[in-house]
Design a protein around this motif. Structure first.
Motif, PDB file in Angstrom:
ATOM      1  N   MET A   1      41.633  32.640  54.613  1.00  0.00           N
ATOM      2  CA  MET A   1      41.957  34.016  54.251  1.00  0.00           C
ATOM      3  C   MET A   1      40.718  34.698  53.695  1.00  0.00           C
ATOM      4  SD  MET A   1      44.010  36.544  53.968  1.00  0.00           S
ATOM      5  CE  MET A   1      45.422  35.648  54.616  1.00  0.00           C
ATOM      6  N   ARG A   2      40.520  35.934  54.146  1.00  0.00           N
ATOM      7  CA  ARG A   2      39.413  36.748  53.659  1.00  0.00           C
ATOM      8  C   ARG A   2      39.976  37.880  52.808  1.00  0.00           C
ATOM      9  NH1 ARG A   2      38.348  37.966  59.526  1.00  0.00           N
ATOM     10  NH2 ARG A   2      37.174  39.734  58.722  1.00  0.00           N
ATOM     11  N   PHE A   3      39.091  38.461  51.964  1.00  0.00           N
ATOM     12  CA  PHE A   3      39.577  39.448  51.007  1.00  0.00           C
ATOM     13  C   PHE A   3      38.677  40.675  50.945  1.00  0.00           C
ATOM     14  CE2 PHE A   3      41.001  35.304  49.506  1.00  0.00           C
ATOM     15  CZ  PHE A   3      42.369  35.525  49.432  1.00  0.00           C
ATOM     16  N   GLY A   4      39.325  41.818  50.797  1.00  0.00           N
ATOM     17  CA  GLY A   4      38.652  43.064  50.500  1.00  0.00           C
ATOM     18  C   GLY A   4      39.392  43.759  49.373  1.00  0.00           C
ATOM     19  N   PHE A   5      38.898  44.915  48.983  1.00  0.00           N
ATOM     20  CA  PHE A   5      39.567  45.709  47.957  1.00  0.00           C
ATOM     21  C   PHE A   5      39.514  47.172  48.379  1.00  0.00           C
ATOM     22  CE2 PHE A   5      35.141  45.837  46.889  1.00  0.00           C
ATOM     23  CZ  PHE A   5      34.923  47.132  46.448  1.00  0.00           C
ATOM     24  N   LYS A   6      40.377  47.972  47.782  1.00  0.00           N
ATOM     25  CA  LYS A   6      40.421  49.399  48.102  1.00  0.00           C
ATOM     26  C   LYS A   6      40.514  50.204  46.824  1.00  0.00           C
ATOM     27  CE  LYS A   6      42.967  52.865  50.826  1.00  0.00           C
ATOM     28  NZ  LYS A   6      44.021  53.065  51.845  1.00  0.00           N
ATOM     29  N   THR A   7      39.665  51.234  46.727  1.00  0.00           N
ATOM     30  CA  THR A   7      39.747  52.199  45.634  1.00  0.00           C
ATOM     31  C   THR A   7      40.066  53.563  46.236  1.00  0.00           C
ATOM     32  OG1 THR A   7      37.354  52.591  45.779  1.00  0.00           O
ATOM     33  CG2 THR A   7      38.105  50.996  44.150  1.00  0.00           C
ATOM     34  N   SER A   8      41.098  54.194  45.745  1.00  0.00           N
ATOM     35  CA  SER A   8      41.371  55.572  46.156  1.00  0.00           C
ATOM     36  C   SER A   8      40.605  56.507  45.231  1.00  0.00           C
ATOM     37  CB  SER A   8      42.867  55.869  46.096  1.00  0.00           C
ATOM     38  OG  SER A   8      43.377  55.631  44.795  1.00  0.00           O
ATOM     39  N   GLN A   9      40.203  57.662  45.776  1.00  0.00           N
ATOM     40  CA  GLN A   9      39.382  58.587  44.993  1.00  0.00           C
ATOM     41  C   GLN A   9      40.223  59.539  44.151  1.00  0.00           C
ATOM     42  OE1 GLN A   9      38.600  57.202  48.420  1.00  0.00           O
ATOM     43  NE2 GLN A   9      38.343  59.327  48.983  1.00  0.00           N
ATOM     44  N   GLN A  10      41.493  59.231  43.959  1.00  0.00           N
ATOM     45  CA  GLN A  10      42.376  60.121  43.217  1.00  0.00           C
ATOM     46  C   GLN A  10      42.541  59.648  41.782  1.00  0.00           C
ATOM     47  OE1 GLN A  10      46.000  59.755  45.542  1.00  0.00           O
ATOM     48  NE2 GLN A  10      46.800  58.166  44.200  1.00  0.00           N
ATOM     49  N   ASN A  11      42.665  60.624  40.880  1.00  0.00           N
ATOM     50  CA  ASN A  11      42.969  60.324  39.482  1.00  0.00           C
ATOM     51  C   ASN A  11      41.993  59.291  38.905  1.00  0.00           C
ATOM     52  OD1 ASN A  11      45.265  62.038  39.752  1.00  0.00           O
ATOM     53  ND2 ASN A  11      46.368  60.336  40.695  1.00  0.00           N
ATOM     54  N   THR A  12      40.729  59.455  39.241  1.00  0.00           N
ATOM     55  CA  THR A  12      39.687  58.560  38.767  1.00  0.00           C
ATOM     56  C   THR A  12      38.419  59.376  38.561  1.00  0.00           C
ATOM     57  OG1 THR A  12      38.616  56.418  39.205  1.00  0.00           O
ATOM     58  CG2 THR A  12      38.817  57.932  41.071  1.00  0.00           C
ATOM     59  N   THR A  13      37.371  58.704  38.141  1.00  0.00           N
ATOM     60  CA  THR A  13      36.069  59.355  38.038  1.00  0.00           C
ATOM     61  C   THR A  13      35.085  58.639  38.940  1.00  0.00           C
ATOM     62  OG1 THR A  13      35.232  57.961  36.240  1.00  0.00           O
ATOM     63  CG2 THR A  13      36.537  59.912  35.624  1.00  0.00           C
ATOM     64  N   TRP A  14      34.036  59.351  39.330  1.00  0.00           N
ATOM     65  CA  TRP A  14      33.002  58.736  40.146  1.00  0.00           C
ATOM     66  C   TRP A  14      32.378  57.553  39.412  1.00  0.00           C
ATOM     67  CZ3 TRP A  14      30.882  57.188  44.256  1.00  0.00           C
ATOM     68  CH2 TRP A  14      29.522  56.846  44.314  1.00  0.00           C
ATOM     69  N   ALA A  15      32.116  57.695  38.135  1.00  0.00           N
ATOM     70  CA  ALA A  15      31.475  56.628  37.371  1.00  0.00           C
ATOM     71  C   ALA A  15      32.320  55.361  37.375  1.00  0.00           C
ATOM     72  CB  ALA A  15      31.209  57.098  35.940  1.00  0.00           C
ATOM     73  N   ASP A  16      33.626  55.496  37.202  1.00  0.00           N
ATOM     74  CA  ASP A  16      34.498  54.319  37.177  1.00  0.00           C
ATOM     75  C   ASP A  16      34.568  53.656  38.547  1.00  0.00           C
ATOM     76  OD1 ASP A  16      35.008  54.670  34.504  1.00  0.00           O
ATOM     77  OD2 ASP A  16      36.960  55.631  34.797  1.00  0.00           O
ATOM     78  N   MET A  17      34.689  54.447  39.592  1.00  0.00           N
ATOM     79  CA  MET A  17      34.760  53.877  40.938  1.00  0.00           C
ATOM     80  C   MET A  17      33.447  53.190  41.306  1.00  0.00           C
ATOM     81  SD  MET A  17      36.242  55.627  44.370  1.00  0.00           S
ATOM     82  CE  MET A  17      35.189  57.050  44.169  1.00  0.00           C
ATOM     83  N   LEU A  18      32.339  53.826  40.968  1.00  0.00           N
ATOM     84  CA  LEU A  18      31.026  53.239  41.231  1.00  0.00           C
ATOM     85  C   LEU A  18      30.882  51.896  40.521  1.00  0.00           C
ATOM     86  CD1 LEU A  18      28.126  53.464  42.352  1.00  0.00           C
ATOM     87  CD2 LEU A  18      27.545  54.792  40.292  1.00  0.00           C
ATOM     88  N   ALA A  19      31.351  51.811  39.303  1.00  0.00           N
ATOM     89  CA  ALA A  19      31.253  50.562  38.539  1.00  0.00           C
ATOM     90  C   ALA A  19      32.044  49.448  39.215  1.00  0.00           C
ATOM     91  CB  ALA A  19      31.755  50.788  37.109  1.00  0.00           C
ATOM     92  N   VAL A  20      33.213  49.782  39.761  1.00  0.00           N
ATOM     93  CA  VAL A  20      34.008  48.776  40.465  1.00  0.00           C
ATOM     94  C   VAL A  20      33.257  48.250  41.684  1.00  0.00           C
ATOM     95  CG1 VAL A  20      36.081  48.457  41.880  1.00  0.00           C
ATOM     96  CG2 VAL A  20      36.255  49.592  39.657  1.00  0.00           C
ATOM     97  N   TRP A  21      32.691  49.129  42.473  1.00  0.00           N
ATOM     98  CA  TRP A  21      31.992  48.699  43.687  1.00  0.00           C
ATOM     99  C   TRP A  21      30.743  47.887  43.358  1.00  0.00           C
ATOM    100  CZ3 TRP A  21      32.572  50.034  49.120  1.00  0.00           C
ATOM    101  CH2 TRP A  21      33.814  50.600  49.410  1.00  0.00           C
TER     102      TRP A  21
END
Length: 279
Positions: free
Chosen positions: A1-21
């Motif tokens: 099994m392989r894994f990925g993740f998904k972040t939606s750009q809603q109700n978030t900030t660019w800084a938080d999403m960038l930190a996750v990636w």
């Protein structure tokens, strides 16, 4: 099994999403990261904030070094496929060949209506989507493309420079329509994404896809099978692991864990630890 993740750009900030990636880029178990292509938040208050998907993805390509990436998925009616093909080739270059092209027929009536983007009937969406796939494959892989259809017309159209992935970045089609979407997937895709559901629902759609492959003489093993698996706001990993195990028993190749908002990179290491026994 392989894994990925998904972040939606809603109700978030660019800084938080960038930190996750950035955090995920250093965790080997995650092979790919995905966002969505909507202008309004979905399944929540649609008046909230939502960053545009392709601009965001381009910035994330520069902030990461390893992760494969894509939109899951781009509604084809949002951008003319010739415009989208140029975007795809450019981002494939910018990301050093890490892009996957996620596309679908489109469904969001609210944002389509607000922006005056014609969504059309279910049949129109399917017809337009099939035409768009032909246009995209042509522009991404051929020197020139001439096409005449109901929705699109091209005359010796060019798309240069092309990206490093040949004949084109892998095409991921999202959707579960048995008569049209899965047939189009069999024709054009290297990756099919199941929006999410029970193992039994996934198995039924998988069998329909494989039947369409048989009809055109295509080996279904050429198509990666993925599914969204939602991590709840409570952050409990048990239900995610159980759902992935059930889907894996039915032939799932890639589990894409849909992360809740607000985004935080702190969730990734324990999530990776929970997923490791399934890898």
């Amino acid at each position: 099994m392989r894994f990925g993740f998904k972040t939606s750009q809603q109700n978030t900030t660019w800084a938080d999403m960038l930190a996750v990636w950035r955090e995920a880029d250093d965790i080997e178990i995650f092979e790919s990261g995905w966002n969505f292509d909507h202008f309004y938040p979905i399944f929540s208050d649609s008046t909230g904030p939502c960053l545009e998907g392709w601009i965001t993805l381009t910035a994330l390509a520069q902030a990461t070094r390893r992760l494969r990436m894509g939109t899951l998925v781009t509604g084809i009616h949002y951008r003319h496929p010739a415009v989208l093909a140029n975007m795809v080739s450019t981002l494939d270059i910018v990301s050093d060949g890490r892009l996957e092209l996620g596309i679908g027929a489109g469904w969001n009536e609210e944002e389509s209506g607000a922006y005056g983007l014609e969504l059309g009937s279910v049949r129109d969406r399917s017809d337009r989507f099939e035409e768009a796939c032909e246009v995209l494959v042509g522009l991404l892989s051929q020197e020139t493309t001439t096409f005449q259809g109901k929705f699109y017309e091209l005359a010796e159209a060019r798309n240069e420079p092309k990206g490093p992935q040949r004949p084109h970045p892998p095409i991921c089609i999202g959707g579960s329509g048995e008569k049209r979407t899965l047939r189009t997937t069999a024709r054009f895709a290297q990756h099919w994404n199941f929006v999410g559901g029970t193992p039994e629902e996934f198995a039924r759609k998988r069998d329909v896809l494989h039947a369409h492959c048989a009809d055109i003489g295509r080996d279904p093993r050429e198509i990666t099978l993925s599914s969204h698996v939602r991590l709840g706001e409570d952050g409990a990993f048990g239900p995610v692991v159980d759902q992935i195990a059930g889907l894996a028993a039915e032939g799932l190749d890639l589990a894409i864990v849909y992360l809740p908002t607000p985004h935080t990179p702190k969730i990734l290491a324990p999530l990776a630890e929970a997923l490791a026994p399934l890898a």
